[in-house]
Write a protein that holds these residues in place. Sequence first.
Motif, mmCIF file in Angstrom:
data_model
loop_
_atom_site.group_PDB
_atom_site.id
_atom_site.type_symbol
_atom_site.label_atom_id
_atom_site.label_comp_id
_atom_site.label_asym_id
_atom_site.label_seq_id
_atom_site.Cartn_x
_atom_site.Cartn_y
_atom_site.Cartn_z
ATOM 1 N N GLN A 132 0.822 -1.313 0.033
ATOM 2 C CA GLN A 132 0.097 0.050 0.134
ATOM 3 C C GLN A 132 0.840 1.319 -0.079
ATOM 4 O OE1 GLN A 132 -2.717 -0.383 3.258
ATOM 5 N NE2 GLN A 132 -3.883 -1.718 2.173
ATOM 6 N N VAL A 133 1.951 1.503 -0.783
ATOM 7 C CA VAL A 133 2.547 2.406 -1.041
ATOM 8 C C VAL A 133 2.341 3.244 -2.079
ATOM 9 C CG1 VAL A 133 4.648 1.404 0.440
ATOM 10 C CG2 VAL A 133 4.535 1.201 -2.096
ATOM 11 N N LEU A 134 1.725 2.828 -3.151
ATOM 12 C CA LEU A 134 1.262 3.389 -4.401
ATOM 13 C C LEU A 134 0.012 3.267 -4.752
ATOM 14 C CD1 LEU A 134 4.452 2.491 -6.586
ATOM 15 C CD2 LEU A 134 4.060 4.506 -5.688
ATOM 16 N N PRO A 135 -0.729 4.267 -5.308
ATOM 17 C CA PRO A 135 -2.084 4.108 -5.593
ATOM 18 C C PRO A 135 -2.282 3.021 -6.764
ATOM 19 C CG PRO A 135 -1.327 6.154 -6.482
ATOM 20 C CD PRO A 135 -0.172 5.510 -5.709
ATOM 21 N N VAL A 136 -3.497 2.440 -6.760
ATOM 22 C CA VAL A 136 -3.848 1.435 -7.727
ATOM 23 C C VAL A 136 -4.853 1.876 -8.372
ATOM 24 C CG1 VAL A 136 -4.198 -0.984 -8.443
ATOM 25 C CG2 VAL A 136 -2.595 -0.439 -6.821
ATOM 26 N N ALA A 137 -5.219 1.805 -9.878
ATOM 27 C CA ALA A 137 -6.254 2.074 -10.666
ATOM 28 C C ALA A 137 -7.023 3.342 -10.193
ATOM 29 C CB ALA A 137 -7.644 1.035 -10.480
ATOM 30 N N THR A 138 -6.109 4.486 -10.015
ATOM 31 C CA THR A 138 -6.886 5.960 -9.782
ATOM 32 C C THR A 138 -5.725 6.780 -10.054
ATOM 33 O OG1 THR A 138 -7.720 7.476 -7.994
ATOM 34 C CG2 THR A 138 -6.100 5.755 -7.520
ATOM 35 N N LEU A 139 -6.003 8.089 -10.475
ATOM 36 C CA LEU A 139 -5.212 9.147 -10.840
ATOM 37 C C LEU A 139 -4.939 10.090 -9.225
ATOM 38 C CD1 LEU A 139 -5.678 10.372 -14.260
ATOM 39 C CD2 LEU A 139 -3.701 9.007 -13.532
ATOM 40 N N GLU A 140 -5.792 9.595 -8.315
ATOM 41 C CA GLU A 140 -5.723 10.273 -6.931
ATOM 42 C C GLU A 140 -4.278 9.823 -6.304
ATOM 43 O OE1 GLU A 140 -7.885 12.625 -5.764
ATOM 44 O OE2 GLU A 140 -9.063 12.393 -7.594
ATOM 45 N N PRO A 141 -3.682 11.001 -5.842
ATOM 46 C CA PRO A 141 -2.464 10.545 -4.825
ATOM 47 C C PRO A 141 -2.573 9.856 -3.696
ATOM 48 C CG PRO A 141 -2.813 12.874 -5.106
ATOM 49 C CD PRO A 141 -3.789 12.146 -5.847
ATOM 50 N N ARG A 142 -2.386 8.614 -3.830
ATOM 51 C CA ARG A 142 -2.996 7.839 -2.517
ATOM 52 C C ARG A 142 -1.568 7.225 -2.278
ATOM 53 N NH1 ARG A 142 -8.888 5.467 -4.047
ATOM 54 N NH2 ARG A 142 -10.027 7.517 -4.280
ATOM 55 N N GLY A 143 -1.822 6.621 -1.029
ATOM 56 C CA GLY A 143 -0.632 5.471 -0.694
ATOM 57 C C GLY A 143 0.400 5.951 0.298
ATOM 58 N N GLY A 144 1.195 5.049 0.905
ATOM 59 C CA GLY A 144 2.276 5.474 1.729
ATOM 60 C C GLY A 144 3.170 6.521 1.210
ATOM 61 N N LEU A 145 3.483 6.193 0.082
ATOM 62 C CA LEU A 145 4.612 7.366 -0.578
ATOM 63 C C LEU A 145 4.213 8.811 -0.814
ATOM 64 C CD1 LEU A 145 7.398 7.471 -1.904
ATOM 65 C CD2 LEU A 145 6.471 6.929 -4.027
ATOM 66 N N ALA A 146 2.661 8.917 -1.172
ATOM 67 C CA ALA A 146 2.198 10.185 -1.390
ATOM 68 C C ALA A 146 2.290 10.996 0.130
ATOM 69 C CB ALA A 146 0.906 10.165 -2.000
ATOM 70 N N GLU A 147 1.844 10.157 1.189
ATOM 71 C CA GLU A 147 1.742 10.602 2.553
ATOM 72 C C GLU A 147 3.304 10.838 3.051
ATOM 73 O OE1 GLU A 147 -0.273 7.815 4.653
ATOM 74 O OE2 GLU A 147 -2.254 8.222 3.527
ATOM 75 N N ALA A 148 4.101 10.162 2.918
ATOM 76 C CA ALA A 148 5.386 10.455 3.254
ATOM 77 C C ALA A 148 6.076 11.640 2.482
ATOM 78 C CB ALA A 148 6.049 9.026 3.391
ATOM 79 N N MET A 149 5.777 11.770 1.577
ATOM 80 C CA MET A 149 6.712 12.612 0.534
ATOM 81 C C MET A 149 5.614 13.301 -0.436
ATOM 82 S SD MET A 149 9.982 10.216 -0.684
ATOM 83 C CE MET A 149 10.891 11.783 -1.127
ATOM 84 N N PRO A 150 4.814 14.396 0.208
ATOM 85 C CA PRO A 150 3.774 15.053 -0.411
ATOM 86 C C PRO A 150 4.376 15.756 -1.726
ATOM 87 C CG PRO A 150 3.782 15.815 1.831
ATOM 88 C CD PRO A 150 5.083 14.949 1.497
ATOM 89 N N LEU A 151 5.535 16.100 -1.934
ATOM 90 C CA LEU A 151 6.126 16.611 -3.196
ATOM 91 C C LEU A 151 5.971 15.482 -4.384
ATOM 92 C CD1 LEU A 151 9.290 18.771 -2.145
ATOM 93 C CD2 LEU A 151 6.992 19.529 -2.792
ATOM 94 N N LEU A 152 6.003 14.404 -3.930
ATOM 95 C CA LEU A 152 6.012 13.361 -4.998
ATOM 96 C C LEU A 152 4.445 12.715 -5.446
ATOM 97 C CD1 LEU A 152 8.971 11.080 -4.297
ATOM 98 C CD2 LEU A 152 8.892 12.849 -5.959
ATOM 99 N N ALA A 153 3.469 13.347 -4.600
ATOM 100 C CA ALA A 153 2.249 12.870 -4.508
ATOM 101 C C ALA A 153 1.644 13.177 -5.923
ATOM 102 C CB ALA A 153 1.499 13.800 -3.521
ATOM 103 N N PRO A 154 1.759 14.050 -6.701
ATOM 104 C CA PRO A 154 1.159 14.088 -8.036
ATOM 105 C C PRO A 154 1.857 13.156 -9.013
ATOM 106 C CG PRO A 154 1.904 16.355 -7.385
ATOM 107 C CD PRO A 154 2.562 15.496 -6.322
ATOM 108 N N ILE A 155 2.837 12.524 -8.859
ATOM 109 C CA ILE A 155 3.302 11.654 -9.968
ATOM 110 C C ILE A 155 3.115 10.271 -9.273
ATOM 111 C CG2 ILE A 155 5.116 13.118 -10.584
ATOM 112 C CD1 ILE A 155 7.392 11.545 -9.269
ATOM 113 N N THR A 156 3.014 9.877 -7.999
ATOM 114 C CA THR A 156 2.560 8.658 -7.606
ATOM 115 C C THR A 156 1.563 7.664 -8.551
ATOM 116 O OG1 THR A 156 1.042 9.528 -5.941
ATOM 117 C CG2 THR A 156 3.486 9.104 -5.436
ATOM 118 N N PRO A 157 0.698 8.388 -9.032
ATOM 119 C CA PRO A 157 -0.168 7.394 -9.764
ATOM 120 C C PRO A 157 0.445 6.913 -11.154
ATOM 121 C CG PRO A 157 -1.519 9.118 -9.165
ATOM 122 C CD PRO A 157 0.069 9.513 -8.962
#
Length: 318
Positions: free
Chosen positions: A159-184
């Motif tokens: 649960q570190v990266l989002p699946v089947a969505t363009l919403e920035p979810r997952g552990g990586l988006a929460e830990a590093m908000p700057l990377l949130a837009p690219i996590t999907p």
Amino acid sequence: MTSYAVRRLLIAAPTLFLIVTLSFFLMHLAPGGPFDDDASLEPEIIANLQAAYDLDKPVIVQYGLYLKKVANGDFGPSIIYIDRTVTELLIIGLPVSLKLGISAMLLAIMIGCSLGIMAALRQNSSTDYAVMGVAMTGIAVPSFVMAPLMSLIFGVILQVLPVATLEPRGGLAEAMPLLAPITPYIMPVIALALPQIAILARLTRGAMIETLRQNYIRTARAKGLPQRHVVWTHAFKSAALPVMSYIGPAAASVVTGSVVIEQIFQLPGMGRFFIQGAINRDYPLVLGIVVVYAVAVIILNLIVDLMYGLLDPKVKMN
């Protein structure tokens, strides 16, 4: 160079025409139709729907009408997406597909070439064997196998990266908000780039080994030039030629691969629209996406040819 580019574009016109023609007739030769699932409707309604999309006319007449519309930049209305034109759907899907495809190509070039150079400089060492082993694995395991595995491991279990969505979810988006837009896009890009990374690593390694054995490289080393200067200024420039020649086919592979990857990760790109259109016999949507993909591949191959001429002055643009 400008005249060469113009000539190539003029030559590309018949190629594009042939692609559109073959795609049109193959789509219409396939069994079934866009309104087969609407058997419960009255026959008059079905007839009106077919007339609205010119499907009541002979295929050759439909072909002529479609060419006339495409020549005017009109891909027509979508059949399955009510009240939407194909152009509107392309505008929605194109940015997602561009982000995915360009990111995958850049990642493949950077990592593939770097691994190939590293393996060539340490030929027959453990590093060389490790890089080639990873490259063979990347070639052997297709993207449609790697993508579900990555989704299961990094999206569902860890649960570190989002699946089947363009919403920035997952552990990586929460830990590093700057990377949130690219996590999907992280998992789709990696899954799409892996086969190309493997192929480019092998191509770069082979070209670099051959170049490093040339006399002018020995002369450069004998003059005491730093290793970094010899590798990047002299060796890689020559070794990049066979690698550059593969960029065009690699771009075509990424374009076709994105169709599957977008469907697996449920990204709203052109690939997903393509599959939905093909399943539901949405002829205008499928043909519109084929035209865009064909134009993209033709332009990318032209850019590669122009870059090839810049890298090798012996290549004449005539």
